[in-house]
Design a protein around this motif. Structure first.
Motif, PDB file in Angstrom:
ATOM      1  N   GLY A 150      20.710   5.345   4.874  1.00  0.00           N
ATOM      2  CA  GLY A 150      20.257   6.067   3.695  1.00  0.00           C
ATOM      3  C   GLY A 150      19.215   7.123   3.995  1.00  0.00           C
ATOM      4  N   GLY A 151      18.891   7.341   5.253  1.00  0.00           N
ATOM      5  CA  GLY A 151      17.920   8.372   5.604  1.00  0.00           C
ATOM      6  C   GLY A 151      16.487   7.885   5.557  1.00  0.00           C
ATOM      7  N   TRP A 152      16.290   6.578   5.736  1.00  0.00           N
ATOM      8  CA  TRP A 152      14.938   6.021   5.725  1.00  0.00           C
ATOM      9  C   TRP A 152      14.543   5.593   7.133  1.00  0.00           C
ATOM     10  CZ3 TRP A 152      12.643   6.750   1.166  1.00  0.00           C
ATOM     11  CH2 TRP A 152      13.448   6.840   0.022  1.00  0.00           C
ATOM     12  N   VAL A 153      13.262   5.715   7.408  1.00  0.00           N
ATOM     13  CA  VAL A 153      12.712   5.323   8.698  1.00  0.00           C
ATOM     14  C   VAL A 153      11.745   4.179   8.473  1.00  0.00           C
ATOM     15  CG1 VAL A 153      11.364   6.041  10.712  1.00  0.00           C
ATOM     16  CG2 VAL A 153      12.981   7.633   9.643  1.00  0.00           C
ATOM     17  N   VAL A 154      11.892   3.073   9.230  1.00  0.00           N
ATOM     18  CA  VAL A 154      11.030   1.906   9.114  1.00  0.00           C
ATOM     19  C   VAL A 154      10.308   1.717  10.440  1.00  0.00           C
ATOM     20  CG1 VAL A 154      10.906  -0.574   8.674  1.00  0.00           C
ATOM     21  CG2 VAL A 154      12.574   0.845   7.436  1.00  0.00           C
ATOM     22  N   GLU A 155       8.979   1.639  10.387  1.00  0.00           N
ATOM     23  CA  GLU A 155       8.146   1.408  11.561  1.00  0.00           C
ATOM     24  C   GLU A 155       7.451   0.063  11.395  1.00  0.00           C
ATOM     25  OE1 GLU A 155       5.503   4.666  11.595  1.00  0.00           O
ATOM     26  OE2 GLU A 155       7.046   6.168  12.091  1.00  0.00           O
ATOM     27  N   SER A 156       7.480  -0.753  12.472  1.00  0.00           N
ATOM     28  CA  SER A 156       6.849  -2.072  12.407  1.00  0.00           C
ATOM     29  C   SER A 156       5.716  -2.129  13.420  1.00  0.00           C
ATOM     30  CB  SER A 156       7.883  -3.165  12.713  1.00  0.00           C
ATOM     31  OG  SER A 156       8.427  -2.988  14.011  1.00  0.00           O
ATOM     32  N   ALA A 157       4.556  -2.642  12.953  1.00  0.00           N
ATOM     33  CA  ALA A 157       3.398  -2.774  13.843  1.00  0.00           C
ATOM     34  C   ALA A 157       2.394  -3.713  13.200  1.00  0.00           C
ATOM     35  CB  ALA A 157       2.755  -1.414  14.110  1.00  0.00           C
ATOM     36  N   GLU A 158       1.908  -4.680  14.016  1.00  0.00           N
ATOM     37  CA  GLU A 158       0.838  -5.591  13.592  1.00  0.00           C
ATOM     38  C   GLU A 158       1.165  -6.304  12.293  1.00  0.00           C
ATOM     39  OE1 GLU A 158      -2.722  -3.336  13.415  1.00  0.00           O
ATOM     40  OE2 GLU A 158      -2.760  -2.911  15.579  1.00  0.00           O
ATOM     41  N   GLY A 159       2.409  -6.804  12.164  1.00  0.00           N
ATOM     42  CA  GLY A 159       2.787  -7.584  10.987  1.00  0.00           C
ATOM     43  C   GLY A 159       2.963  -6.759   9.745  1.00  0.00           C
ATOM     44  N   ARG A 160       3.187  -5.444   9.882  1.00  0.00           N
ATOM     45  CA  ARG A 160       3.391  -4.584   8.713  1.00  0.00           C
ATOM     46  C   ARG A 160       4.620  -3.717   8.946  1.00  0.00           C
ATOM     47  NH1 ARG A 160      -2.080  -3.894   9.595  1.00  0.00           N
ATOM     48  NH2 ARG A 160      -1.691  -1.817  10.491  1.00  0.00           N
ATOM     49  N   LEU A 161       5.284  -3.388   7.847  1.00  0.00           N
ATOM     50  CA  LEU A 161       6.416  -2.472   7.873  1.00  0.00           C
ATOM     51  C   LEU A 161       6.071  -1.250   7.055  1.00  0.00           C
ATOM     52  CD1 LEU A 161       9.397  -4.974   7.273  1.00  0.00           C
ATOM     53  CD2 LEU A 161       8.617  -4.007   9.443  1.00  0.00           C
ATOM     54  N   THR A 162       6.285  -0.057   7.663  1.00  0.00           N
ATOM     55  CA  THR A 162       5.983   1.204   6.977  1.00  0.00           C
ATOM     56  C   THR A 162       7.288   1.936   6.738  1.00  0.00           C
ATOM     57  OG1 THR A 162       3.817   1.343   8.029  1.00  0.00           O
ATOM     58  CG2 THR A 162       4.708   3.356   7.072  1.00  0.00           C
ATOM     59  N   LEU A 163       7.579   2.235   5.492  1.00  0.00           N
ATOM     60  CA  LEU A 163       8.815   2.887   5.089  1.00  0.00           C
ATOM     61  C   LEU A 163       8.502   4.307   4.669  1.00  0.00           C
ATOM     62  CD1 LEU A 163      11.845   2.739   4.307  1.00  0.00           C
ATOM     63  CD2 LEU A 163      11.129   1.870   2.070  1.00  0.00           C
ATOM     64  N   ARG A 164       9.314   5.262   5.172  1.00  0.00           N
ATOM     65  CA  ARG A 164       9.144   6.680   4.798  1.00  0.00           C
ATOM     66  C   ARG A 164      10.499   7.359   4.895  1.00  0.00           C
ATOM     67  NH1 ARG A 164       9.362   9.787   9.347  1.00  0.00           N
ATOM     68  NH2 ARG A 164       8.937   8.744  11.344  1.00  0.00           N
ATOM     69  N   PRO A 165      10.677   8.470   4.195  1.00  0.00           N
ATOM     70  CA  PRO A 165      11.937   9.215   4.303  1.00  0.00           C
ATOM     71  C   PRO A 165      12.053   9.855   5.683  1.00  0.00           C
ATOM     72  CG  PRO A 165      10.611   9.990   2.429  1.00  0.00           C
ATOM     73  CD  PRO A 165       9.770   9.063   3.211  1.00  0.00           C
ATOM     74  N   GLU A 166      13.265   9.974   6.153  1.00  0.00           N
ATOM     75  CA  GLU A 166      13.488  10.605   7.447  1.00  0.00           C
ATOM     76  C   GLU A 166      13.084  12.087   7.367  1.00  0.00           C
ATOM     77  OE1 GLU A 166      17.026  11.039  10.815  1.00  0.00           O
ATOM     78  OE2 GLU A 166      17.471  10.351   8.775  1.00  0.00           O
TER      79      GLU A 166
ATOM     80  N   ARG B 299       0.861  -1.184   0.000  1.00  0.00           N
ATOM     81  CA  ARG B 299       0.000   0.000   0.000  1.00  0.00           C
ATOM     82  C   ARG B 299       0.892   1.227   0.000  1.00  0.00           C
ATOM     83  NH1 ARG B 299      -3.987   0.860   4.927  1.00  0.00           N
ATOM     84  NH2 ARG B 299      -1.967   1.386   5.925  1.00  0.00           N
ATOM     85  N   TYR B 300       0.547   2.163  -0.886  1.00  0.00           N
ATOM     86  CA  TYR B 300       1.332   3.388  -0.986  1.00  0.00           C
ATOM     87  C   TYR B 300       0.443   4.586  -0.663  1.00  0.00           C
ATOM     88  CZ  TYR B 300       3.671   7.421  -2.989  1.00  0.00           C
ATOM     89  OH  TYR B 300       4.229   8.661  -3.170  1.00  0.00           O
ATOM     90  N   GLU B 301       0.943   5.437   0.167  1.00  0.00           N
ATOM     91  CA  GLU B 301       0.359   6.741   0.442  1.00  0.00           C
ATOM     92  C   GLU B 301       1.438   7.765   0.166  1.00  0.00           C
ATOM     93  OE1 GLU B 301      -0.874   6.673   4.459  1.00  0.00           O
ATOM     94  OE2 GLU B 301      -2.358   5.084   4.183  1.00  0.00           O
ATOM     95  N   PRO B 302       1.111   9.013  -0.118  1.00  0.00           N
ATOM     96  CA  PRO B 302       2.141  10.014  -0.403  1.00  0.00           C
ATOM     97  C   PRO B 302       3.192  10.047   0.722  1.00  0.00           C
ATOM     98  CG  PRO B 302      -0.003  10.900  -0.934  1.00  0.00           C
ATOM     99  CD  PRO B 302      -0.248   9.571  -0.288  1.00  0.00           C
ATOM    100  N   GLY B 303       4.407   9.651   0.371  1.00  0.00           N
ATOM    101  CA  GLY B 303       5.497   9.677   1.330  1.00  0.00           C
ATOM    102  C   GLY B 303       5.591   8.441   2.206  1.00  0.00           C
ATOM    103  N   ARG B 304       4.719   7.438   2.051  1.00  0.00           N
ATOM    104  CA  ARG B 304       4.731   6.265   2.924  1.00  0.00           C
ATOM    105  C   ARG B 304       4.439   5.012   2.098  1.00  0.00           C
ATOM    106  NH1 ARG B 304       3.934   7.771   8.354  1.00  0.00           N
ATOM    107  NH2 ARG B 304       3.086   5.704   8.838  1.00  0.00           N
TER     108      ARG B 304
END
Length: 413
Positions: free
Chosen positions: A394-410, A366-371
């Motif tokens: 590389g300046g990326w932030v990864v958040e993990s919750a409920e079996g999902r990983l969310t990637l966004r720029p720092e 799933r893609y959202e603007p910036g995420r």
């Protein structure tokens, strides 16, 4: 800094009682009010409730209400010092130890000889209760005369109600103690001869009412010293009989008031002016620093506006230079077909670079603007941490919750 000195009336001696006078709540107190502790401002006699108010309140005992004992100060803890003194002086006391109040001389040193003042504790406590019940905070209780090693002093005063044939009383104080006696009989003459034979010349004073009679008896002029002036002399001494069980319960407040009065005294005037100057300099310095900061911020804002106008001449109104510059840069990148850090292509490329070995392709994302959100069901904690660690430089932030990983720029939302 006004000072009120109150004269506590002499204690009434009752032969059929234990020697204590009943508290005279309705009695009058002589007083002197001084603006500085040196000059007499006003004086009079009134009930305790009518006494004037002042910054400092002191009480003075009559000459006959304080006896003097000489002893070596025992080396005992403060809590046991009074008991040690009573045991040491028990044979010298004129009253029962339980009704005697003791007070040490100023700067008394354990193991050294010192003077000890003794008075009747219940009577003195009752007099202090009358004054404090009228709202007067008595800070110190003073003797009118005390042993003086600097200069012998004899003071003549009248004794109201005494025999008209001997209306005067002489209070003598020197290095050997304090003596109060009437000018009647041969004892005073005998002592006078011994006192005048001393090495140091004595100082003779008398109240105005007793001056003429004193000069006739003494055969030499005397210095006039009114009761009010004598009370102020006592106030300038270092003595304080409020010790042990009569020590004020509000010592912290007294210490604070003493410190404040000392700070307001003339010797501290340069310090006060220095503090005022320091505060003024601090305020001026803070205002100057704030002006410099505002000037620097304004210069930087103008520089950013100039950069925006020079880089993007089509922008006419500059409202928020950093935001407008980011939007214009994004528009140019989009027009050139180059993805930004928050675009789908950049996020997906970063995730592919850090994808764990052996992991199958994604079933969905799933893609959202910036995420960019990726499913991580079945991932081990080690794989998740490795995924984050590879993307973090590389300046990326990864958040993990409920079996999902969310990637966004720092720095992205």
């Amino acid at each position: 800094m006004s000072i009120l000195v109150v004269q506590i009336p002499p204690r009434e001696r009752l032969s059929a009682d234990d020697g204590a006078a009943a508290p005279r709540g309705g009695g009058d107190f002589a007083y002197v009010l001084s603006p500085d502790g040196l000059a007499v401002g006003s004086s009079g006699r009134c009930a305790a409730a009518l006494l004037p108010r002042a910054d400092t309140v002191l009480a003075v005992l009559a000459d006959t209400d304080c006896s003097w004992l000489r002893a070596t100060l025992p080396k005992a803890p403060a809590a046991k010092l009074r008991a040690a003194l009573l045991g040491l002086l028990e044979e010298s006391l004129l009253e029962e130890p339980e009704v005697v109040h003791l007070a040490l001389a100023p700067k008394a040193t354990p193991g050294e000889p010192t003077w000890i003042a003794a008075t009747h504790r219940p009577w003195l406590a009752s007099q202090l209760a009358v004054l404090e019940g009228a709202g007067l905070l008595v800070e110190r209780v003073l003797p009118a005369a005390w042993p003086d090693a600097t200069q012998p002093h004899g003071h003549f005063s009248t004794v109201p109600g005494d025999d008209p044939q001997a209306p005067l009383r002489l209070t003598w104080c020197d290095v050997d103690g304090v003596t109060a006696l009437r000018l009647q009989g041969s004892l005073a003459r005998q002592l006078l001869a011994r006192w005048q034979a001393g090495e140091a010349p004595p100082r003779w004073t008398a109240t105005p009412a007793a001056a003429a009679e004193a000069e006739r008896w003494l055969g030499t002029p005397v210095q006039l010293l009114s009761d009010e002036e004598r009370m102020l002399e006592a106030a300038r001494s270092l003595w304080n009989l409020r010790q042990f069980e009569l020590m004020p319960q509000h010592r912290g407040m007294l210490a604070l008031r003493d410190a404040w009065r000392q700070f307001r005294s003339p010797p501290w005037r340069p310090v006060r002016w220095g503090l005022v100057a320091l505060v003024a300099v601090q305020v001026l310095g803070m205002n100057l620093n704030a002006w410099q900061l505002r000037s620097g911020i304004e210069q930087r804002r103008q520089a950013m506006d100039q950069v925006l106008r020079s880089a993007f001449p089509q922008v006419r109104a500059v409202l928020d230079a950093p935001l407008q510059m980011e939007r214009e840069t994004q528009a140019l990148r989009t027009a050139a077909g180059r993805p930004g850090d928050a675009d789908f292509e950049s996020l997906l490329s970063a995730a592919a670079l850090a994808w764990p070995e052996g992991r199958p392709p994604l079933d969905g994302l799933r893609y959202e603007p910036g995420r960019l959100t990726l499913p991580a069901t079945g991932w081990s904690p080690q794989e998740i941490e490795q995924f984050k660690a590879q993307l973090r430089p590389g300046g990326w932030v990864v958040e993990s919750a409920e079996g999902r990983l969310t990637l966004r720029p720092e720095g992205g939302a």
